[in-house]
Design a protein around this motif. Structure first.
Motif, PDB file in Angstrom:
ATOM      1  N   ARG A  65       0.958  -1.548   0.088  1.00 34.97           N
ATOM      2  CA  ARG A  65       0.033  -0.128   0.187  1.00 34.97           C
ATOM      3  C   ARG A  65       0.323   1.020   0.264  1.00 34.97           C
ATOM      4  N   ARG A  66       0.275   2.187  -0.902  1.00 37.67           N
ATOM      5  CA  ARG A  66       1.617   3.680  -1.013  1.00 37.67           C
ATOM      6  C   ARG A  66       1.665   4.312   0.391  1.00 37.67           C
ATOM      7  N   ARG A  67       1.029   4.149   1.255  1.00 38.70           N
ATOM      8  CA  ARG A  67       0.691   4.763   2.508  1.00 38.70           C
ATOM      9  C   ARG A  67       1.883   4.332   3.715  1.00 38.70           C
ATOM     10  N   LEU A  68       2.176   2.932   3.305  1.00 37.47           N
ATOM     11  CA  LEU A  68       3.232   2.361   3.871  1.00 37.47           C
ATOM     12  C   LEU A  68       4.422   2.687   3.472  1.00 37.47           C
ATOM     13  N   LEU A  69       4.535   2.099   1.599  1.00 37.30           N
ATOM     14  CA  LEU A  69       5.628   2.842   1.391  1.00 37.30           C
ATOM     15  C   LEU A  69       6.417   3.872   1.739  1.00 37.30           C
ATOM     16  N   THR A  70       5.070   5.149   1.835  1.00 34.91           N
ATOM     17  CA  THR A  70       5.681   6.783   1.461  1.00 34.91           C
ATOM     18  C   THR A  70       6.932   6.548   0.682  1.00 34.91           C
ATOM     19  N   ALA A  71       8.461   6.386   1.276  1.00 33.72           N
ATOM     20  CA  ALA A  71       9.187   7.619   0.435  1.00 33.72           C
ATOM     21  C   ALA A  71      10.739   6.571   0.497  1.00 33.72           C
ATOM     22  N   ARG A  72      10.127   5.058   0.422  1.00 32.03           N
ATOM     23  CA  ARG A  72      11.129   3.405   0.471  1.00 32.03           C
ATOM     24  C   ARG A  72      10.676   2.471  -0.662  1.00 32.03           C
ATOM     25  N   ARG A  73      11.328   2.180  -1.260  1.00 31.15           N
ATOM     26  CA  ARG A  73      10.762   1.019  -2.088  1.00 31.15           C
ATOM     27  C   ARG A  73      10.488  -0.188  -1.180  1.00 31.15           C
ATOM     28  N   ASN A  74       9.805  -1.279  -1.974  1.00 30.64           N
ATOM     29  CA  ASN A  74       9.906  -2.495  -1.050  1.00 30.64           C
ATOM     30  C   ASN A  74      11.044  -3.408  -1.902  1.00 30.64           C
ATOM     31  N   SER A  75      11.682  -3.380  -0.898  1.00 27.14           N
ATOM     32  CA  SER A  75      12.893  -4.397  -1.730  1.00 27.14           C
ATOM     33  C   SER A  75      12.266  -6.477  -1.743  1.00 27.14           C
ATOM     34  N   VAL A 511     -14.756   6.423   2.735  1.00 30.82           N
ATOM     35  CA  VAL A 511     -14.303   5.510   3.513  1.00 30.82           C
ATOM     36  C   VAL A 511     -13.957   6.377   4.864  1.00 30.82           C
ATOM     37  N   LEU A 512     -14.396   7.367   5.093  1.00 32.14           N
ATOM     38  CA  LEU A 512     -13.992   7.491   6.997  1.00 32.14           C
ATOM     39  C   LEU A 512     -15.914   7.331   7.278  1.00 32.14           C
ATOM     40  N   SER A 513     -16.785   6.966   6.909  1.00 27.91           N
ATOM     41  CA  SER A 513     -18.106   6.809   7.292  1.00 27.91           C
ATOM     42  C   SER A 513     -17.922   5.028   7.123  1.00 27.91           C
ATOM     43  N   ALA A 514     -17.278   4.154   6.795  1.00 27.89           N
ATOM     44  CA  ALA A 514     -17.379   2.995   6.677  1.00 27.89           C
ATOM     45  C   ALA A 514     -17.242   2.339   7.350  1.00 27.89           C
ATOM     46  N   GLY A 515     -16.448   2.508   8.785  1.00 24.95           N
ATOM     47  CA  GLY A 515     -15.924   1.861   9.754  1.00 24.95           C
ATOM     48  C   GLY A 515     -15.394   0.553   9.191  1.00 24.95           C
ATOM     49  N   ILE A 516     -13.994   0.223   8.434  1.00 29.13           N
ATOM     50  CA  ILE A 516     -13.917  -1.120   8.366  1.00 29.13           C
ATOM     51  C   ILE A 516     -12.412  -0.856   8.161  1.00 29.13           C
ATOM     52  N   PRO A 517     -11.481  -1.875   9.191  1.00 32.78           N
ATOM     53  CA  PRO A 517     -10.222  -1.924   9.127  1.00 32.78           C
ATOM     54  C   PRO A 517      -8.996  -1.239   8.066  1.00 32.78           C
ATOM     55  N   LYS A 518      -8.300  -0.585   8.442  1.00 28.88           N
ATOM     56  CA  LYS A 518      -8.405   0.506   7.572  1.00 28.88           C
ATOM     57  C   LYS A 518      -6.698  -0.289   6.779  1.00 28.88           C
ATOM     58  N   ASP A 519      -5.668  -0.795   7.688  1.00 33.52           N
ATOM     59  CA  ASP A 519      -4.350  -1.686   6.583  1.00 33.52           C
ATOM     60  C   ASP A 519      -4.888  -3.350   6.815  1.00 33.52           C
ATOM     61  N   ALA A 520      -5.301  -3.381   7.628  1.00 34.93           N
ATOM     62  CA  ALA A 520      -5.986  -4.850   6.433  1.00 34.93           C
ATOM     63  C   ALA A 520      -6.644  -4.502   5.116  1.00 34.93           C
ATOM     64  N   THR A 521      -7.674  -4.094   5.113  1.00 35.86           N
ATOM     65  CA  THR A 521      -8.459  -3.480   3.258  1.00 35.86           C
ATOM     66  C   THR A 521      -7.726  -3.126   2.782  1.00 35.86           C
ATOM     67  N   ALA A 548      -6.340   2.925 -10.868  1.00 35.25           N
ATOM     68  CA  ALA A 548      -6.188   3.676 -10.376  1.00 35.25           C
ATOM     69  C   ALA A 548      -7.034   4.473  -9.098  1.00 35.25           C
ATOM     70  N   TYR A 549      -7.873   3.408  -9.725  1.00 35.78           N
ATOM     71  CA  TYR A 549      -8.913   3.327  -8.185  1.00 35.78           C
ATOM     72  C   TYR A 549      -9.637   2.431  -7.395  1.00 35.78           C
ATOM     73  N   LEU A 550      -8.645   1.708  -7.524  1.00 40.83           N
ATOM     74  CA  LEU A 550      -8.168   0.878  -6.083  1.00 40.83           C
ATOM     75  C   LEU A 550      -7.322   1.819  -5.089  1.00 40.83           C
ATOM     76  N   ASN A 551      -6.398   2.336  -5.722  1.00 39.93           N
ATOM     77  CA  ASN A 551      -5.475   3.181  -5.059  1.00 39.93           C
ATOM     78  C   ASN A 551      -6.302   4.030  -4.755  1.00 39.93           C
ATOM     79  N   LEU A 552      -7.592   4.865  -5.490  1.00 37.37           N
ATOM     80  CA  LEU A 552      -8.302   6.536  -4.728  1.00 37.37           C
ATOM     81  C   LEU A 552      -8.539   5.411  -3.221  1.00 37.37           C
ATOM     82  N   ILE A 553      -9.175   4.559  -2.724  1.00 37.33           N
ATOM     83  CA  ILE A 553      -9.931   4.315  -1.517  1.00 37.33           C
ATOM     84  C   ILE A 553      -8.589   3.775  -0.755  1.00 37.33           C
ATOM     85  N   SER A 554      -7.867   2.742  -1.108  1.00 35.60           N
ATOM     86  CA  SER A 554      -6.812   2.467  -0.271  1.00 35.60           C
ATOM     87  C   SER A 554      -6.073   3.853   0.422  1.00 35.60           C
ATOM     88  N   ASP A 555      -5.859   4.377  -0.674  1.00 33.12           N
ATOM     89  CA  ASP A 555      -4.941   5.382  -0.161  1.00 33.12           C
ATOM     90  C   ASP A 555      -5.605   6.013   0.829  1.00 33.12           C
TER      91      ASP A 555
END
Length: 557
Positions: A65-75, A511-521, A548-555
Motif C-alpha cells: 500500500r502506498r501509505r506504507l511505502l511512503t518514500a521507500r521501495r519494497n525490496s 471511507v470515513l463513514s464505513a468503519g472498516i479496518p484500514k490496514d487490512a482492507t 487508479a480507483y483501487l489506489n484512490l480507496i486504498s489511499d
C-alpha cells in the motif's frame, strides 16, 4: 500491394531454416546461460527458460500500500500477476502471493462486519445505477456492448477469455482446431499462433493451461503433451506441439483463407525469408542483453536493421501495406521489447525517434482487431518475464521509468493523463469516462468472486510456484470478506461518478463513514490492484482506471 499465395512445402522449408537460424544465433551467447525456451518455439518440459549461473538479477517487486511505502521501495523479490484465472474466478483477477507470505493481521481486533455497511450502495443498486447511466447515453451503450459482446465467438476483435472463435462459420459448425494456450496470456509462442488464427479467421477452440511458473498442468493436458510445454494444437485429431509446426500445419490446411505468405518468385517472398531470420537475430540480441546485462550495442544495431527492414516495401508492415506472417512472428517480442527496455535498461524503445518505422508498425498493428484484443501492457510484461526467463538484469538509466510502469508515480493516480505516460494509450481507447465505466462493469459482473479473491492477501498460502506473486493455491480469508465487500462497493461507486473530482470527494467521505479496518482492507485492495492482467482481464486503458480507483480507496484508508 504484395500478392500472397501458399505453398506448404516451401513454408515448411522456410520455417525449418527459421528454426535453424534461431539455434545458430544462440551460439553467440554463453552456452551455460541459456537453454531452449524463448530461443526456441515454446514452453518446453514445463519451463520456458532455464537461466543458470547468474546472480543479482533484478526481480519484480511487490506493491504494498502506498501509505506504507511512503518514500521507500519494497525490496522483496517479487513478480506479479496471476494464476489460472479461468479456474479461480472465471475471468477476472488471477493471482496469488504464496512465496511472500500473508500480511500480519490481528483478527481479534477486527469486527465481524463494518460499522456502517451502508456507506456504499448494494451491488444490486450499483448495477441499476450503471443501467440508468447507459440508458441516457447511446454511445456508451454501444461501447459497453462492444466491450462485452453477447457472442464473443463471433466478435471481430480477439477475445482473451473466449473458449471458442467461430467468426463467420455457420451455426453448429465444429472447429477443427483446438489451441492449448496459457491462461494468463503470457506466452509469446502462444501469442503468435493466436494472432495467426485471428488474422486468418479460422474457427478454433481454446483450452487454457497454466504455464509451469504459475500452476500445475491438468492431467487431461499432460495426456496429450507429457512434457507440459505450450502451445499445443490439436488439428483434425493430430497433436502438434511446437509453435512453428502449428503455424506450418495451419497454412498447409487453410492455404486460401487470408494467406499470410507472399507468392513465390516475388520480391516480397525473397524478403520474407530474410525477415524471418532477422526476427530471430533481433530477439537474440534483446534477450541476451535483458538477462545478462551485456550486448547493448548488438541490440541497437539489430533494432536499426529492423527499422530499416520496415521501410523496404514502404510499410507500415514488414511486407508493405498488408500484414503477413512476418508481422505475426515479430509481434510478441516487439511488444515485450517495448515494455522491458525502459523498465530494465532505461531505453525507451517504442516512441523513440530513432526507430520511426517501428513506431508506425505499432500504430498500424493497434488498428487491427486481432492485435487489439491480444496486446498486453508494460506492467504485465515486465513482471511476467522474470518468472519465465529466470530473472532480468537492470542497467543504464532504468530507475527513470521503473516507478512509472509500476504505478508508483502519477501513472496510477487520479487524474490520469489521457495519453498515458511512458506507455501510450491507444488513440481509440482514450475516452477515460467510457474506460472507467467498463472497469466498473467488470467489477460489478464478477464482484462475488473478486471479493473472495482479494481476501487472499490475508489468507494462508498453498504450494509455491516460480512466479512469486502467482500462487493459485492460496486460500481465501473469510474474516475480512465483509470489509472487502464494502470497500469494493465504494470502488465501484467511485468509478460510476460523473468525473474524477466527484470520485475523489466521494471516496474520502465514504471511507470515513464505513468503519472498516484500514490496514487490512488496504492490503487486500493493493493485492487485487497488482493482479489486474492485460489482456486477460481487460485492456490497458480500462486496467489503469481500475488500478487508479483501487489506489484512490486504498489511499483514503
Amino acid at each position: 500491394m504484395p500478392t500472397f499465395a501458399h505453398s506448404s512445402f516451401i513454408l515448411i522449408v522456410i520455417l525449418l531454416q527459421y528454426s535453424s537460424e534461431a539455434v545458430a544465433t544462440t551460439r553467440n551467447l554463453h552456452p551455460h546461460r541459456l537453454h531452449h525456451g524463448l530461443l526456441g518455439t515454446g514452453e518446453r518440459r514445463g519451463k520456458l527458460v532455464a537461466v543458470e549461473g547468474r546472480k543479482g538479477e533484478v526481480e519484480a517487486r511487490l506493491h504494498t500500500r502506498r501509505r506504507l511505502l511512503t518514500a521507500r521501495r519494497n525490496s522483496l523479490s517479487l513478480s506479479t500477476r496471476a494464476s489460472n484465472l479461468n479456474e479461480i474466478i472465471t475471468s477476472l483477477f488471477g493471482g496469488g502471493g504464496g512465496k511472500t507470505g500473508r500480511a500480519a493481521v490481528d483478527f481479534e481486533g477486527i469486527p465481524g462486519t463494518p460499522a456502517n455497511p451502508n456507506a456504499a450502495p448494494s451491488w444490486e443498486e450499483l448495477g441499476q445505477a450503471l443501467e440508468d447511466i447507459v440508458e441516457k447515453d447511446d454511445s456508451l451503450r454501444v461501447f459497453l456492448e462492444d466491450r462485452n459482446p453477447v457472442h464473443p465467438d463471433r466478435h471481430p476483435q480477439a477475445q482473451a477469455r473466449a473458449t471458442m472463435r467461430l467468426f463467420d462459420a455457420p451455426e453448429g459448425f465444429e472447429p477443427e482446431i483446438t489451441l492449448y494456450r496459457d491462461s494468463a496470456s503470457w506466452c509469446p509462442y502462444c501469442e503468435k499462433v493466436w494472432l495467426l488464427l485471428e488474422e486468418k479467421r479460422i474457427p478454433y477452440k481454446v483450452s487454457f493451461v497454466p504455464m509451469s511458473c504459475y500452476g500445475r498442468k491438468p492431467e487431461e493436458f499432460l495426456s496429450i503433451q507429457p512434457s507440459g510445454g505450450i502451445p499445443v494444437a490439436v488439428i483434425r485429431g493430430r497433436v502438434i506441439s511446437e509453435s512453428n509446426d502449428i503455424i506450418t500445419e495451419i497454412e498447409r490446411l487453410f492455404p486460401d483463407q487470408n494467406p499470410m505468405i507472399p507468392a513465390v518468385g516475388t520480391d516480397e517472398y525473397k524478403a520474407f525469408q530474410t525477415m524471418l531470420k532477422l526476427e530471430r537475430r533481433l530477439f537474440s540480441s534483446w534477450f541476451g542483453w535483458l538477462v545478462t546485462g551485456m550486448g547493448e550495442r548488438e541490440f541497437l544495431e539489430m533494432a536499426d536493421e529492423t527499422n530499416g527492414s520496415l521501410a523496404e516495401f514502404g510499410g507500415p508492415y514488414f511486407l508493405g501495406d498488408q500484414m503477413s506472417l512476418v508481422d505475426c512472428m515479430f509481434a510478441p517480442f516487439l511488444e515485450r521489447m517495448a515494455a522491458s527496455l525502459p523498465y530494465y535498461k532505461g531505453l525507451v524503445f517504442r516512441g523513440n525517434e530513432r526507430w520511426g518505422n517501428i513506431n508506425r508498425w505499432f500504430e498500424a498493428m493497434e488498428k487491427r482487431p486481432s492485435f487489439q484484443g491480444i496486446q498486453s501492457d508494460y506492467y504485465t510484461h515486465v513482471h511476467d518475464l522474470p518468472p519465465q526467463v529466470g530473472g532480468c538484469r537492470s542497467s543504464g538509466d532504468y530507475e527513470r521509468y521503473v516507478d512509472d510502469i509500476d504505478g508508483l508515480t502519477d501513472s496510477w493516480k487520479l487524474p490520469l493523463p489521457e495519453g498515458g505516460s511512458v506507455e501510450p494509450v491507444r488513440p481509440q481507447d482514450r475516452n477515460q469516462k467510457y474506460a472507467r465505466f467498463n472497469a466498473a462493469k467488470a467489477l460489478l459482473d464478477r464482484h462475488d468472486k473478486v471479493v473472495k479473491f482479494a481476501s487472499r492477501a490475508l489468507g494462508r498460502g498453498g504450494a509455491g510456484v516460480r512466479a512469486p506473486l502467482s500462487d493459485p493455491y492460496r486460500n481465501n480469508e473469510p474474516r475480512i470478506i465483509p470489509h472487502i465487500d464494502l470497500a469494493l462497493r465504494i470502488v465501484a461507486n467511485a468509478l460510476l461518478q460523473e468525473n474524477e473530482h466527484n470520485a475523489m470527494k466521494y471516496a474520502q467521505e465514504a471511507v470515513l463513514s464505513a468503519g472498516i479496518p484500514k490496514d487490512a482492507t488496504a492490503a487486500c485492495l493493493s493485492y487485487l490492484r497488482d493482479r489486474v492482467g492485460v489482456p486477460r482481464d481487460m485492456n490497458f486503458s480500462e486496467a489503469r482506471q481500475l488500478r487508479a480507483y483501487l489506489n484512490l480507496i486504498s489511499d483514503a484508508l
